[in-house]
Design a protein around this motif. Structure first.
Motif, PDB file in Angstrom:
ATOM      1  N   LEU A 271       0.834  -1.197   0.000  1.00  0.00           N
ATOM      2  CA  LEU A 271       0.000   0.000   0.000  1.00  0.00           C
ATOM      3  C   LEU A 271       0.873   1.253   0.000  1.00  0.00           C
ATOM      4  O   LEU A 271       0.563   2.239  -0.675  1.00  0.00           O
ATOM      5  CB  LEU A 271      -0.929  -0.017   1.215  1.00  0.00           C
ATOM      6  N   ALA A 272       1.965   1.219   0.756  1.00  0.00           N
ATOM      7  CA  ALA A 272       2.848   2.381   0.821  1.00  0.00           C
ATOM      8  C   ALA A 272       3.475   2.702  -0.532  1.00  0.00           C
ATOM      9  O   ALA A 272       3.758   3.862  -0.843  1.00  0.00           O
ATOM     10  CB  ALA A 272       3.940   2.148   1.864  1.00  0.00           C
ATOM     11  N   GLU A 273       3.676   1.663  -1.350  1.00  0.00           N
ATOM     12  CA  GLU A 273       4.272   1.855  -2.667  1.00  0.00           C
ATOM     13  C   GLU A 273       3.226   2.020  -3.762  1.00  0.00           C
ATOM     14  O   GLU A 273       3.569   2.168  -4.930  1.00  0.00           O
ATOM     15  CB  GLU A 273       5.167   0.651  -3.002  1.00  0.00           C
ATOM     16  N   HIS A 274       1.956   2.006  -3.392  1.00  0.00           N
ATOM     17  CA  HIS A 274       0.896   2.126  -4.398  1.00  0.00           C
ATOM     18  C   HIS A 274       0.958   3.517  -5.041  1.00  0.00           C
ATOM     19  O   HIS A 274       1.127   4.523  -4.349  1.00  0.00           O
ATOM     20  CB  HIS A 274      -0.475   1.894  -3.756  1.00  0.00           C
ATOM     21  N   PRO A 275       0.798   3.601  -6.349  1.00  0.00           N
ATOM     22  CA  PRO A 275       0.895   4.898  -7.042  1.00  0.00           C
ATOM     23  C   PRO A 275      -0.163   5.913  -6.627  1.00  0.00           C
ATOM     24  O   PRO A 275      -0.038   7.087  -6.953  1.00  0.00           O
ATOM     25  CB  PRO A 275       0.726   4.516  -8.519  1.00  0.00           C
ATOM     26  N   ILE A 276      -1.197   5.490  -5.901  1.00  0.00           N
ATOM     27  CA  ILE A 276      -2.271   6.421  -5.563  1.00  0.00           C
ATOM     28  C   ILE A 276      -1.756   7.622  -4.778  1.00  0.00           C
ATOM     29  O   ILE A 276      -2.271   8.741  -4.926  1.00  0.00           O
ATOM     30  CB  ILE A 276      -3.394   5.697  -4.789  1.00  0.00           C
ATOM     31  N   GLY A 277      -0.726   7.421  -3.967  1.00  0.00           N
ATOM     32  CA  GLY A 277      -0.182   8.537  -3.206  1.00  0.00           C
ATOM     33  C   GLY A 277       0.417   9.598  -4.109  1.00  0.00           C
ATOM     34  O   GLY A 277       0.115  10.794  -3.996  1.00  0.00           O
ATOM     35  N   LEU A 278       1.269   9.168  -5.034  1.00  0.00           N
ATOM     36  CA  LEU A 278       1.884  10.101  -5.985  1.00  0.00           C
ATOM     37  C   LEU A 278       0.840  10.731  -6.894  1.00  0.00           C
ATOM     38  O   LEU A 278       0.864  11.949  -7.142  1.00  0.00           O
ATOM     39  CB  LEU A 278       2.926   9.355  -6.825  1.00  0.00           C
ATOM     40  N   LEU A 279      -0.090   9.919  -7.392  1.00  0.00           N
ATOM     41  CA  LEU A 279      -1.091  10.425  -8.329  1.00  0.00           C
ATOM     42  C   LEU A 279      -2.029  11.424  -7.660  1.00  0.00           C
ATOM     43  O   LEU A 279      -2.472  12.391  -8.294  1.00  0.00           O
ATOM     44  CB  LEU A 279      -1.880   9.259  -8.925  1.00  0.00           C
ATOM     45  N   ARG A 280      -2.315  11.208  -6.379  1.00  0.00           N
ATOM     46  CA  ARG A 280      -3.125  12.182  -5.652  1.00  0.00           C
ATOM     47  C   ARG A 280      -2.343  13.494  -5.512  1.00  0.00           C
ATOM     48  O   ARG A 280      -2.898  14.586  -5.693  1.00  0.00           O
ATOM     49  CB  ARG A 280      -3.518  11.630  -4.274  1.00  0.00           C
ATOM     50  N   ASP A 281      -1.054  13.406  -5.178  1.00  0.00           N
ATOM     51  CA  ASP A 281      -0.241  14.610  -5.041  1.00  0.00           C
ATOM     52  C   ASP A 281      -0.168  15.385  -6.352  1.00  0.00           C
ATOM     53  O   ASP A 281      -0.121  16.620  -6.349  1.00  0.00           O
ATOM     54  CB  ASP A 281       1.172  14.247  -4.585  1.00  0.00           C
ATOM     55  N   LEU A 282      -0.157  14.658  -7.467  1.00  0.00           N
ATOM     56  CA  LEU A 282      -0.068  15.293  -8.786  1.00  0.00           C
ATOM     57  C   LEU A 282      -1.428  15.705  -9.329  1.00  0.00           C
ATOM     58  O   LEU A 282      -1.507  16.197 -10.455  1.00  0.00           O
ATOM     59  CB  LEU A 282       0.612  14.329  -9.775  1.00  0.00           C
ATOM     60  N   ARG A 283      -2.478  15.486  -8.550  1.00  0.00           N
ATOM     61  CA  ARG A 283      -3.831  15.935  -8.876  1.00  0.00           C
ATOM     62  C   ARG A 283      -4.432  15.232 -10.095  1.00  0.00           C
ATOM     63  O   ARG A 283      -5.188  15.815 -10.864  1.00  0.00           O
ATOM     64  CB  ARG A 283      -3.869  17.455  -9.086  1.00  0.00           C
ATOM     65  N   PHE A 284      -4.081  13.955 -10.270  1.00  0.00           N
ATOM     66  CA  PHE A 284      -4.815  13.141 -11.232  1.00  0.00           C
ATOM     67  C   PHE A 284      -6.239  12.961 -10.706  1.00  0.00           C
ATOM     68  O   PHE A 284      -6.508  13.153  -9.511  1.00  0.00           O
ATOM     69  CB  PHE A 284      -4.149  11.779 -11.400  1.00  0.00           C
TER      70      PHE A 284
END
Length: 356
Positions: A271-284
């Motif tokens: 979960l920690a490595e899931h792209p959702i964290g980065l994608l949320r930060d990038l406003r996808f």
């Protein structure tokens, strides 16, 4: 402000866009329905043990192995009564979890082994959804199996029931070796009928699957889409978007992300490595979903709770994700707006005003 506990998160209004009907049965219902049709291949007849077996078998790191668990649930969903019960219970379970709007998908072609025709299958499921609690709006997505050749037939079925609760068309199944372009005629038909398309893409296969789904097949949303992260590179700690990733973000293409399921199938290592964290930060246009509540032993509450704990998200993040999902729903615009203005915003406002 209310504490971000599972109990309070359960109270928050939620929107679910990616949930499989045959992946969300109650374990006890699987046993009941197996008895009704004489299915004797279940690995256990104890509800708790059976639920544990599904979770263990699904948590294999392989999408193909994950999909094998559906053999048991599909086997017991072959009668009108079974389909109606499963659909009604899905609506009940989601409503109890705070979901106010859901799009639940299933593949009609998988439920005809005991003589039902495709129309009867769809009618039975819609009847079950309609019998659910009034606190939830449930709509339906019809899925074609990508390794079969019935996609045009299912697409026509989706259009035929578009005014009775079906809001879109999808393809699912093993991604590798079965690109979405094999079903191009089905997608073209749906789009020509001014109907909606979501495609499982970027789960077990990478950028080519996503590109085909969007640029050739015309998908309105991406089922999972986690591999879009392959088009994002870090340079001196700053993310750089490739052309496809930038287009997905610029066009606000919704990503139906299912974090727990993605870890189980190996689409994400943790979960920690899931792209959702980065994608949320990038406003996808990120949304949070359950995928298969039985197989992955999850709920919308558990998904949101895990994301809060993993990424230190707050109520504002959960509200943003929920609003994203409602904006991306396939129900008509006026209904989307009313749910956002009359249910989602007041619900989160209450939670952020409370003191614990």
């Amino acid at each position: 402000m209310a504490a971000l506990t599972p109990e309070n998160i359960r109270r928050a209004p939620k929107v679910l866009l990616h949930d499989h009907l045959d992946g969300g049965l109650r374990a006890g219902t699987v046993i009941d329905l197996a008895d009704a049709v004489g299915y004797d291949a279940l690995p256990s007849r104890d509800p708790e043990e059976l639920a544990g077996w599904f979770l263990g078998a699904a948590h294999s790191g392989s999408l193909v192995r994950y999909l094998e668990t559906f053999g048991h649930t599909v086997a017991v969903m072959q009668t009108r009564e079974a389909l109606t019960r499963v659909a009604r219970e899905a609506a009940e379970d989601l409503a109890a979890d705070g979901v106010v709007y859901a799009e639940i998908r299933f593949a009609p072609e998988l439920h005809v082994e005991l003589g039902l025709d495709l129309d009867a299958v769809v009618q039975a499921v819609l009847e079950g959804f309609a019998a659910g609690p009034p606190s939830i709006t449930v709509r339906c997505l019809l899925t074609a199996m990508r390794h079969q050749a019935r996609s045009r037939e299912i697409a026509e079925l989706a259009v035929r029931y578009r005014d009775e609760g079906v809001v879109g068309f999808d393809i699912a199944g093993a991604e590798k070796g079965f690109p979405p372009t094999r079903h191009l005629d089905a997608f073209e038909f749906v789009r020509q009928q001014n109907a909606h398309v979501t495609i499982h893409a970027g789960e077990a296969f990478g950028l080519p699957s996503i590109w085909e789904a969007l640029q050739i097949c015309g998908a309105d949303r991406l089922g999972h889409g986690v591999r879009i992260v392959d088009d994002i590179v870090m340079r001196d700690g700053v993310p750089q978007l490739g052309r496809l990733a930038a287009w997905v973000r610029d066009m606000r293409i919704p990503l139906e992300m299912c974090p727990t399921s993605n870890v189980h199938t190996g689409a994400a290592t943790s979960l920690a490595e899931h792209p959702i964290g980065l994608l949320r930060d990038l406003r996808f246009r990120v949304t949070v979903n359950t995928d298969n509540r039985l197989m992955s032993g999850c709920s919308m509450t558990s998904e949101m709770t895990a994301l809060v704990e993993t990424f230190d998200w707050g109520w504002a993040d959960l509200r943003w994700l929920t609003t994203n999902a409602m904006k991306s729903a396939f129900v008509h615009f006026d209904r989307r707006l009313s749910i956002i203005d009359e249910i989602i915003k007041p619900g989160y406002d209450r939670l952020t005003r409370e003191w614990q």
